[in-house]
Design a protein around this motif. Structure first.
Motif, PDB file in Angstrom:
ATOM      1  N   UNK A   1     111.632 125.229 197.109  1.00 53.77           N
ATOM      2  CA  UNK A   1     112.259 125.279 195.670  1.00 53.77           C
ATOM      3  C   UNK A   1     113.792 125.466 195.926  1.00 53.77           C
ATOM      4  N   UNK A   2     114.627 124.563 195.766  1.00 57.57           N
ATOM      5  CA  UNK A   2     116.049 125.075 195.941  1.00 57.57           C
ATOM      6  C   UNK A   2     116.686 126.049 195.209  1.00 57.57           C
ATOM      7  N   UNK A   3     116.123 126.351 194.140  1.00 62.20           N
ATOM      8  CA  UNK A   3     116.827 127.507 193.319  1.00 62.20           C
ATOM      9  C   UNK A   3     115.631 128.543 192.861  1.00 62.20           C
ATOM     10  N   UNK A   4     114.471 128.882 193.808  1.00 64.43           N
ATOM     11  CA  UNK A   4     113.825 129.867 193.762  1.00 64.43           C
ATOM     12  C   UNK A   4     114.105 131.090 194.429  1.00 64.43           C
ATOM     13  N   UNK A   5     113.409 132.167 193.895  1.00 65.05           N
ATOM     14  CA  UNK A   5     113.594 133.389 194.604  1.00 65.05           C
ATOM     15  C   UNK A   5     112.096 134.155 194.690  1.00 65.05           C
ATOM     16  N   UNK A   6     112.017 134.853 195.772  1.00 63.02           N
ATOM     17  CA  UNK A   6     110.545 135.265 195.965  1.00 63.02           C
ATOM     18  C   UNK A   6     110.735 136.536 196.785  1.00 63.02           C
ATOM     19  N   UNK A   7     109.731 137.311 196.901  1.00 61.72           N
ATOM     20  CA  UNK A   7     109.874 138.621 197.854  1.00 61.72           C
ATOM     21  C   UNK A   7     108.547 138.712 198.539  1.00 61.72           C
ATOM     22  N   UNK A   8     108.475 139.453 199.990  1.00 57.88           N
ATOM     23  CA  UNK A   8     107.467 139.681 200.618  1.00 57.88           C
ATOM     24  C   UNK A   8     107.936 140.649 201.660  1.00 57.88           C
ATOM     25  N   UNK A   9     107.097 140.598 202.861  1.00 62.70           N
ATOM     26  CA  UNK A   9     107.556 141.487 203.837  1.00 62.70           C
ATOM     27  C   UNK A   9     108.473 140.627 204.751  1.00 62.70           C
ATOM     28  N   UNK A  10     109.258 141.567 205.663  1.00 61.40           N
ATOM     29  CA  UNK A  10     110.226 141.042 206.574  1.00 61.40           C
ATOM     30  C   UNK A  10     109.663 140.219 207.556  1.00 61.40           C
ATOM     31  N   UNK A  11     108.379 140.291 208.123  1.00 59.92           N
ATOM     32  CA  UNK A  11     107.763 139.351 208.930  1.00 59.92           C
ATOM     33  C   UNK A  11     107.822 138.036 208.580  1.00 59.92           C
ATOM     34  N   UNK A  12     107.433 137.822 207.200  1.00 56.39           N
ATOM     35  CA  UNK A  12     107.368 136.436 206.640  1.00 56.39           C
ATOM     36  C   UNK A  12     108.496 135.528 206.385  1.00 56.39           C
ATOM     37  N   UNK A  13     109.835 136.178 206.618  1.00 55.62           N
ATOM     38  CA  UNK A  13     110.994 135.373 206.417  1.00 55.62           C
ATOM     39  C   UNK A  13     111.417 134.511 207.100  1.00 55.62           C
ATOM     40  N   UNK A  14     110.729 133.371 207.569  1.00 57.85           N
ATOM     41  CA  UNK A  14     110.901 132.239 208.120  1.00 57.85           C
ATOM     42  C   UNK A  14     110.992 130.843 207.253  1.00 57.85           C
ATOM     43  N   UNK A  15     112.164 130.282 207.932  1.00 56.27           N
ATOM     44  CA  UNK A  15     112.254 128.922 207.271  1.00 56.27           C
ATOM     45  C   UNK A  15     112.929 129.025 205.746  1.00 56.27           C
TER      46      UNK A  15
END
Length: 293
Positions: free
Chosen positions: A210-224
Motif C-alpha cells: 500500500x503506497x500510501x499506508x501507515x501501520x505499526x508493530x514491533x521493531x523486529x517486523x520492520x522488513x520490506x
C-alpha cells in the motif's frame, strides 16, 4: 515337539509376569526413559503476544536442544488472549507486549490466590511503518495521534504526497494496540476507518503493498518497508538499539512473560534460559533488543 511347547509356554508365562510387574526392563532402560522427550500433551505452554511469538518460538527451539527432556509449545493470539489463558489456567506462561492491567491482575489473584508475576525478557520499540517510496521520514506523537484519530487524513499535511492516508491497525486483543492507544492516542479510540489486521506480519505485508499506508508493530517486523523516526522537539529519534535501550525513543517498551506467582519448575527453567546470555543473543538475532546488563 513336547520340549518346544514347554519352552513357548515358559516364555508366555514370563512375559505375563513381567507385564504384571510393570515391565521391569533393568537400570539401562529406566535411564533411557528419564531422558526421553516429554509427550506433546505435557509440554510447557507459552501463549500470547503476536509481537513475541517468533521470539518465543526461537527461544523454545534452542531451549529444547539444550533440554531434550522438556517440551515447550508457543502460540500467539495477542497479549490479551495470553493473559486470559493465564487466568483460566490453559497456559503456564503468558507472553505480553504490555504490562498486565490492574483488573487482570486482580482476577488472577482472586481465582488462583497468587499474584501475577511479570518478568521482562526483552526490549522493543513500537515502530510506525510506511511504504519505502513515501518521502515522509519522521512524525511527531501529535501527528501520529491525529492520523490514528482520523483528524489528519492526507499525507500532504505532513510533508508527503497529495494522497489519502490508508490507516492500518492491530486487533484490540493485541498488546501493541493497547500500547499505541495508551501512549499515542492517550486513551482515545482509533478512527473507525482504520483497517484492523490480525498480526504485525500482516500489517507489514499490507504496508509493503500500500503506497500510501501507515501501520505499526514491533521493531523486529520492520522488513520490506521503512520505519519512521519520531520527532521529539527538534530531534528525529529513530528506533535504534541505543535509543530504545536508553528510553530516548519515546515508544520504547519491555516485553514480558507472566506467570501465576513466582516462576517455578519448568516455567522457571525456561524463563531463566531466555534471560541467559544465550537467550538474550537470540533476542538480538530475531531483531529485538536485549535487556540492559
Amino acid at each position: 515337539m513336547k520340549n518346544v511347547l514347554v519352552s513357548l509356554l515358559t516364555c508366555v508365562l514370563l512375559a505375563l509376569v513381567t507385564g504384571c510387574k510393570g515391565g521391569d526392563r533393568g537400570e539401562g532402560a529406566a535411564k533411557q526413559d528419564a531422558g526421553a522427550p516429554a509427550a506433546e500433551g505435557n509440554a510447557l505452554t507459552v501463549k500470547g503476544s503476536d509481537t513475541m511469538v517468533i521470539l518465543g518460538q526461537q527461544w523454545a527451539e534452542a531451549f529444547m536442544k539444550a533440554r531434550p527432556d522438556l517440551r515447550v509449545q508457543v502460540t500467539g493470539g495477542g497479549s490479551g488472549t495470553g493473559l486470559a489463558a493465564l487466568l483460566n489456567g490453559t497456559t503456564e506462561v503468558a507472553m505480553s507486549s504490555r504490562p498486565i492491567k490492574p483488573a487482570e491482575a486482580q482476577q488472577v489473584k482472586a481465582r488462583h490466590g497468587v499474584e501475577a508475576k511479570g518478568t521482562a525478557v526483552a526490549r522493543d520499540g513500537v515502530t510506525f511503518y510506511v511504504h519505502e517510496s513515501n518521502p515522509v521520514r519522521a512524525l511527531s506523537i501529535d501527528q501520529l495521534q491525529a492520523i490514528y484519530l482520523g483528524d489528519l487524513k492526507n499525507w500532504k499535511e505532513v510533508g508527503g504526497p497529495d494522497a489519502r492516508i490508508a490507516v492500518y491497525s492491530r486487533e484490540n486483543s493485541s498488546g501493541t494496540y493497547v500500547f499505541v492507544k495508551d501512549e499515542v492516542l492517550k486513551g482515545q479510540d482509533f478512527t473507525s476507518e482504520a483497517l484492523t489486521l490480525p498480526g504485525t506480519a500482516a500489517v507489514v505485508n499490507a504496508i509493503s503493498k500500500e503506497k500510501y499506508g501507515i501501520g505499526f508493530g514491533g521493531a523486529a517486523y520492520g522488513k520490506g518497508i521503512r520505519e519512521l523516526a519520531v520527532k521529539v522537539g527538534n530531534d528525529e529519534v529513530a528506533p535504534t538499539e541505543a535509543n530504545i535501550q536508553s528510553g530516548r525513543y519515546p515508544l520504547s517498551r519491555d516485553l514480558f512473560f507472566y506467570t501465576r506467582g513466582e516462576p517455578s519448575g519448568r516455567a522457571k527453567t525456561f524463563i531463566d534460559f531466555t534471560l541467559s546470555p544465550e537467550g538474550q543473543a537470540i533476542v538480538t538475532k530475531v531483531g529485538y533488543f536485549p535487556l540492559k546488563k
